[in-house]
Scaffold this motif. Sequence first.
Motif, PDB file in Angstrom:
ATOM      1  N   GLY A 123      -5.140  -2.523  -0.009  1.00 14.01           N
ATOM      2  CA  GLY A 123      -5.432  -3.936  -0.201  1.00 14.01           C
ATOM      3  C   GLY A 123      -6.798  -4.241  -0.777  1.00 14.01           C
ATOM      4  O   GLY A 123      -6.999  -5.330  -1.321  1.00 14.01           O
ATOM      5  N   GLU A 124      -7.746  -3.274  -0.690  1.00  9.14           N
ATOM      6  CA  GLU A 124      -9.110  -3.602  -1.079  1.00  9.14           C
ATOM      7  C   GLU A 124      -9.751  -2.598  -2.028  1.00  9.14           C
ATOM      8  O   GLU A 124     -10.513  -2.982  -2.915  1.00  9.14           O
ATOM      9  N   ARG A 125      -9.478  -1.305  -1.847  1.00  7.88           N
ATOM     10  CA  ARG A 125     -10.253  -0.302  -2.571  1.00  7.88           C
ATOM     11  C   ARG A 125      -9.667   0.052  -3.933  1.00  7.88           C
ATOM     12  O   ARG A 125     -10.404   0.220  -4.903  1.00  7.88           O
ATOM     13  N   ILE A 126      -8.365   0.207  -4.044  1.00  8.45           N
ATOM     14  CA  ILE A 126      -7.734   0.608  -5.310  1.00  8.45           C
ATOM     15  C   ILE A 126      -7.912  -0.502  -6.341  1.00  8.45           C
ATOM     16  O   ILE A 126      -7.606  -1.661  -6.079  1.00  8.45           O
ATOM     17  N   THR A 131      -2.968  -6.527  -9.412  1.00 11.68           N
ATOM     18  CA  THR A 131      -1.746  -5.823  -9.033  1.00 11.68           C
ATOM     19  C   THR A 131      -0.701  -6.025 -10.124  1.00 11.68           C
ATOM     20  O   THR A 131      -0.612  -7.108 -10.708  1.00 11.68           O
ATOM     21  N   ILE A 132       0.077  -4.986 -10.407  1.00 14.00           N
ATOM     22  CA  ILE A 132       1.266  -5.112 -11.260  1.00 14.00           C
ATOM     23  C   ILE A 132       2.477  -4.881 -10.374  1.00 14.00           C
ATOM     24  O   ILE A 132       2.597  -3.835  -9.721  1.00 14.00           O
ATOM     25  N   ILE A 151      -0.659  -6.662   2.455  1.00 13.78           N
ATOM     26  CA  ILE A 151      -1.331  -5.945   1.370  1.00 13.78           C
ATOM     27  C   ILE A 151      -1.670  -6.885   0.214  1.00 13.78           C
ATOM     28  O   ILE A 151      -2.800  -6.899  -0.289  1.00 13.78           O
ATOM     29  N   LEU A 152      -0.691  -7.687  -0.202  1.00 10.14           N
ATOM     30  CA  LEU A 152      -0.934  -8.580  -1.335  1.00 10.14           C
ATOM     31  C   LEU A 152      -1.920  -9.683  -0.977  1.00 10.14           C
ATOM     32  O   LEU A 152      -2.687 -10.139  -1.836  1.00 10.14           O
ATOM     33  N   VAL A 168       4.199 -14.851   0.177  1.00  8.48           N
ATOM     34  CA  VAL A 168       3.780 -13.937  -0.884  1.00  8.48           C
ATOM     35  C   VAL A 168       3.943 -14.592  -2.247  1.00  8.48           C
ATOM     36  O   VAL A 168       3.043 -14.522  -3.098  1.00  8.48           O
ATOM     37  N   PHE A 169       5.080 -15.225  -2.452  1.00  7.59           N
ATOM     38  CA  PHE A 169       5.357 -15.831  -3.762  1.00  7.59           C
ATOM     39  C   PHE A 169       4.329 -16.907  -4.094  1.00  7.59           C
ATOM     40  O   PHE A 169       3.913 -17.050  -5.248  1.00  7.59           O
TER      41      PHE A 169
END
Length: 286
Positions: free
Chosen positions: A190-193, A228-229, A217-218, A247-248
């Motif tokens: 959620g934060e590093r990548i 994010t993809i 996560i999102l 989420v949406f």
Amino acid sequence: MMDRSDVPIDAKAALARVPLGARRTTCPFHGDFEEQGFRFAGVKREIWSGCAQCRAAADRERVAEAQRDAQLRLERRRADALGQACIPARFRDRTFEAFTTDTAEQQRVFTAVRDFVEQFETNSAAGRGLILSGSPGTGKTHLAAAAMLKLLDQQRWVQYLTCMSLIRMIRETWRRDSDRTELEVLKLLGERIELLVIDEIGVQYGTDGEKTVLFEILDRRYSELRPTILITNQNKQGFQSFVGDRVFDRLRQTHDWVPFDWQSYRVQARKEEISMMTMNASRGDQ
């Protein structure tokens, strides 16, 4: 380099250079040449400059070797990064150049993903992302992999996961013998990548537990401005139903919907294969 101001007087005298002048000699590779010599005052051994062309060749070889070593280290780092990125082996050679753009629609999605990468610094600062939607075999994962490979070359931290493997990563932290906590995995994803690619969204059951994991996560990536993809076979309505309204709602603010509205490449390839087989069979009957 030795600081001669700290050297005793006698030692300084011993380190003084005594010029030996010039002499003619022969290099087995470059023929006759003139070299300069000297010795230290306290040492009998003479030191001569040697062949300038040989020295230059040795210098070039050292530079070339340093460049080869640097390239090897770079390739190793990229291989390590590629392994950590978990891009499926089938898609590790899927570059932007290899993507088919025979139609205006294909050119449009190609441009959308390529521009996303080219403007990644801006998109990253704003937490922008993409949702690639379309039937299986239309090239969604190809373009997502191309984006990841391009960012890997920029030494960005990218990661590919299917939605199910992402959920499984969280669930595995619930085991007593897990070497990672749920919080550690949530922080990682959620934060590093820098760019997270989540494939096959909508293939799972869409249970409340799965929606909660995906939202966590999102939502973290939304809060931390991490791009994010997302890849799905669902249309907008089906996608919203699967991920849930929370989420949406987040994604609608920060992600561009990119539809892949054409027939599967695999279906088309199979049709062409059958057509070719039919043509060959008819020729054989003549």
